[in-house]
Enzyme design. Structure first.
Site, PDB file in Angstrom:
ATOM      1  N   THR A   1      91.227  31.788 -19.802  1.00 17.43           N
ATOM      2  CA  THR A   1      90.504  32.109 -21.043  1.00 17.43           C
ATOM      3  C   THR A   1      89.839  33.484 -20.923  1.00 17.43           C
ATOM      4  O   THR A   1      88.951  33.788 -21.717  1.00 17.43           O
ATOM      5  CB  THR A   1      89.407  31.050 -21.339  1.00 17.43           C
ATOM      6  OG1 THR A   1      88.567  30.914 -20.189  1.00 17.43           O
ATOM      7  CG2 THR A   1      90.018  29.711 -21.705  1.00 17.43           C
TER       8      THR A   1
ATOM      9  N   ARG B   1      91.427  37.195 -19.611  1.00 12.80           N
ATOM     10  CA  ARG B   1      92.321  38.223 -20.134  1.00 12.80           C
ATOM     11  C   ARG B   1      93.735  37.944 -19.640  1.00 12.80           C
ATOM     12  O   ARG B   1      93.948  37.633 -18.462  1.00 12.80           O
ATOM     13  CB  ARG B   1      91.890  39.622 -19.686  1.00 12.80           C
ATOM     14  CG  ARG B   1      90.680  40.173 -20.426  1.00 12.80           C
ATOM     15  CD  ARG B   1      90.977  40.461 -21.900  1.00 12.80           C
ATOM     16  NE  ARG B   1      89.848  41.012 -22.603  1.00 12.80           N
ATOM     17  CZ  ARG B   1      88.941  40.283 -23.288  1.00 12.80           C
ATOM     18  NH1 ARG B   1      89.043  38.969 -23.337  1.00 12.80           N
ATOM     19  NH2 ARG B   1      87.960  40.886 -23.927  1.00 12.80           N
TER      20      ARG B   1
ATOM     21  N   GLU C   1      99.576  40.167 -26.093  1.00 21.16           N
ATOM     22  CA  GLU C   1      98.974  39.467 -27.232  1.00 21.16           C
ATOM     23  C   GLU C   1      99.273  40.269 -28.479  1.00 21.16           C
ATOM     24  O   GLU C   1      99.058  41.478 -28.468  1.00 21.16           O
ATOM     25  CB  GLU C   1      97.458  39.362 -27.067  1.00 21.16           C
ATOM     26  CG  GLU C   1      97.046  38.204 -26.222  1.00 21.16           C
ATOM     27  CD  GLU C   1      95.543  38.010 -26.101  1.00 21.16           C
ATOM     28  OE1 GLU C   1      94.817  38.386 -27.047  1.00 21.16           O
ATOM     29  OE2 GLU C   1      95.114  37.484 -25.077  1.00 21.16           O
TER      30      GLU C   1
ATOM     31  N   HIS D   1      93.985  33.185 -28.611  1.00 22.16           N
ATOM     32  CA  HIS D   1      92.743  33.876 -28.214  1.00 22.16           C
ATOM     33  C   HIS D   1      91.576  33.495 -29.140  1.00 22.16           C
ATOM     34  O   HIS D   1      91.040  34.331 -29.869  1.00 22.16           O
ATOM     35  CB  HIS D   1      92.948  35.397 -28.196  1.00 22.16           C
ATOM     36  CG  HIS D   1      91.970  36.106 -27.292  1.00 22.16           C
ATOM     37  ND1 HIS D   1      92.250  37.287 -26.660  1.00 22.16           N
ATOM     38  CD2 HIS D   1      90.696  35.792 -26.941  1.00 22.16           C
ATOM     39  CE1 HIS D   1      91.192  37.672 -25.943  1.00 22.16           C
ATOM     40  NE2 HIS D   1      90.232  36.783 -26.114  1.00 22.16           N
TER      41      HIS D   1
HETATM   42  C1  GLV Z   1      86.830  37.702 -25.907  1.00 18.73           C
HETATM   43  O1  GLV Z   1      87.796  37.604 -25.259  1.00 18.73           O
HETATM   44  C2  GLV Z   1      85.701  38.532 -25.580  1.00 18.73           C
HETATM   45  O2  GLV Z   1      85.778  39.324 -24.619  1.00 18.73           O
HETATM   46  O3  GLV Z   1      84.697  38.443 -26.284  1.00 18.73           O
END
Ligand code: GLV
Length: 334
Positions: free
Chosen positions: A236, A238, A267, A286
Site C-alpha cells: 500500500t 508505492r 499506475e 490506489h
Molecule cells: C498516497 O499514496 C499518499 O502518498 O498520500
C-alpha cells in the site's frame, strides 16, 4: 493582487473554500491528470501549486513556473513525484499531508491482509459467476491471521497503525526498518536485523516505506524467493518498491501464495496486465486514503499549508524546512 494558485485536480471542497478568499485559484477540471503540456501551460506565473502524486514536479516544471513560485503543496503523504532538492535550491517550500491519512490507509492495508489471506475476491468471483453449488470442506482454503506472523517492512506512522490492528487479531508482529534506532518502538513488536530474517519468518509481508533510491525495486526476485510459499505480500506504499515482472513470476510459479496491491508499477495498471488476471492477486486502484473524511482533511491540510507557505508562516508539514530557515535568515515574508 491575490497570489495565483493552480490546483491540478478537483479536490474536496473544504480545501478550495480555504483558498478562494485569498487566492486567484485555477482548478484543472479533468478526471485525468493534466498532461505534461497542460501542466507546463498552466504553471507560469503561479505563486503556489497544489499537486497530486500523479503530477511530476521536476526541475524543468519549476523553471517553467518562474521565480515567483513559493510553495508546492502535495495532496499526498509521499513526495516521490517532486524533485524536492530542486525545489529547495530554488527556495520553494514543499509540503505534504501525512498524519491525517494514517488510520485510513492502515485500514485499507489491513483489509487487503484479510482479503488476500482469506481469498475473499476469489470467493466473490465464484459467486458472481454462478459457480456456488454447495458447501465444500476443501474449497477456497486460505491462511488464518490468528496466530500468524506479520512482517512490516517500514515502521513509520502507517506501519505502526497496521501493527496495532494486527495485535487485535492476535498476530505476532515483526518489523524491519533500518532508519529506526532500536529501542524507540512500541512494546510487543519484534525487530528484525535484516530484511531476509523478516521475509523467512512472515506469513504476511506488508510494505510501508517511502519510495527512495534505497527502496526502489527492493522486492526483487531474491526478496520474493525468500518469502514463504504460503505467505502473501501486501503493498500500500508505492508500486515501484516491487519489481512487477518478478512479482508476476512469483505468483505464476507459486513462490508466494498471493498479493494484495493498492499500488502498482505502472499506475494505472492496464486491465490486460497479468497481475489483474492472476487469481491470487488483488489489485486496487490506489485508494488507500480514499475515505470521504480523510480526503476532506487532506484537501484542507494541503490548502492550509499552501496558504501558510505563501504568507511566510510555518506550515504544519514542511518537507524541506531548510527553505523556511533560509527565508527567515533573509527576512523574507511574502
Ligand atoms: C498516497 O499514496 C499518499 O502518498 O498520500
Amino acid at each position: 493582487m491575490k497570489p495565483r494558485i493552480f490546483v491540478t485536480r478537483r479536490i474536496a471542497q473544504a480545501g478550495l473554500d480555504l483558498l478562494t478568499p485569498h487566492c486567484e485559484v485555477e482548478v484543472w477540471p479533468g478526471e485525468e491528470p493534466p498532461s505534461r503540456e497542460e501542466l507546463r501551460a498552466r504553471v507560469p506565473g503561479c505563486h503556489g501549486l497544489l499537486t497530486l502524486l500523479s503530477d511530476r514536479v521536476d526541475e524543468e516544471l519549476l523553471a517553467v513556473a518562474g521565480p515567483q513560485l513559493r510553495v508546492v503543496s502535495n495532496h499526498a503523504a509521499g513526495v516521490d513525484n517532486i524533485d524536492v532538492a530542486a525545489a529547495t535550491r530554488r527556495g520553494i517550500l514543499v509540503t505534504n499531508t501525512p498524519d491525517v491519512l494514517t488510520e485510513t490507509t492502515a485500514d485499507l492495508a489491513f483489509a487487503l491482509i484479510c482479503a488476500t489471506s482469506r481469498r475473499l475476491v476469489e470467493g466473490v468471483d465464484w459467486v458472481r459467476a454462478g459457480r456456488w453449488k454447495t458447501w465444500s470442506p476443501l474449497f477456497l482454503l486460505g491462511q488464518d491471521l490468528f496466530g500468524a506472523t506479520l512482517g512490516l517492512v517500514g515502521l513509520g506512522r502507517i506501519g505502526r497503525a497496521v501493527a496495532r490492528r494486527a495485535q487485535g487479531f492476535a498476530m505476532r508482529v515483526l518489523w524491519y526498518d533500518p532508519s529506526i534506532p532500536a529501542g524507540s518502538v512500541p512494546a510487543g513488536l519484534h525487530r528484525c536485523d535484516t530484511l531476509d530474517e523478516l521475509l523467512r519468518a512472515a506469513d504476511v509481508v506488508s510494505l510501508h516505506v517511502p519510495l527512495t533510491p534505497a527502496t526502489r525495486g527492493l522486492f526483487d526476485v531474491a526478496a520474493l524467493r525468500a518469502m514463504k510459499p504460503t505467505a502473501v505480500l501486501i503493498n500500500t506504499c508505492r508500486g515501484q518498491v516491487v519489481d512487477t515482472a518478478a512479482l508476476v513470476q512469483a505468483l505464476q510459479e507459486g513462490w508466494i501464495a498471493g498479493a494484495g496491491l493498492d499500488v502498482t508499477d505502472p499506475e494505472p495498471l492496464p486491465a490486460d496486465h497479468p497481475l489483474v488476471s492472476e487469481p491470487r492477486c488483488i489489485v486496487l486502484p490506489h485508494i488507500g486514503s480514499a475515505s470521504t473524511a480523510t480526503r476532506g482533511r487532506m484537501a484542507e491540510l494541503a490548502a492550509a499549508d499552501l496558504l501558510a507557505g505563501l504568507r511566510g508562516e510555518p506550515p504544519r508539514h514542511p518537507v524541506n524546512p531548510e527553505v523556511l530557515a533560509g527565508r527567515a535568515a533573509a527576512g523574507a515574508g511574502c
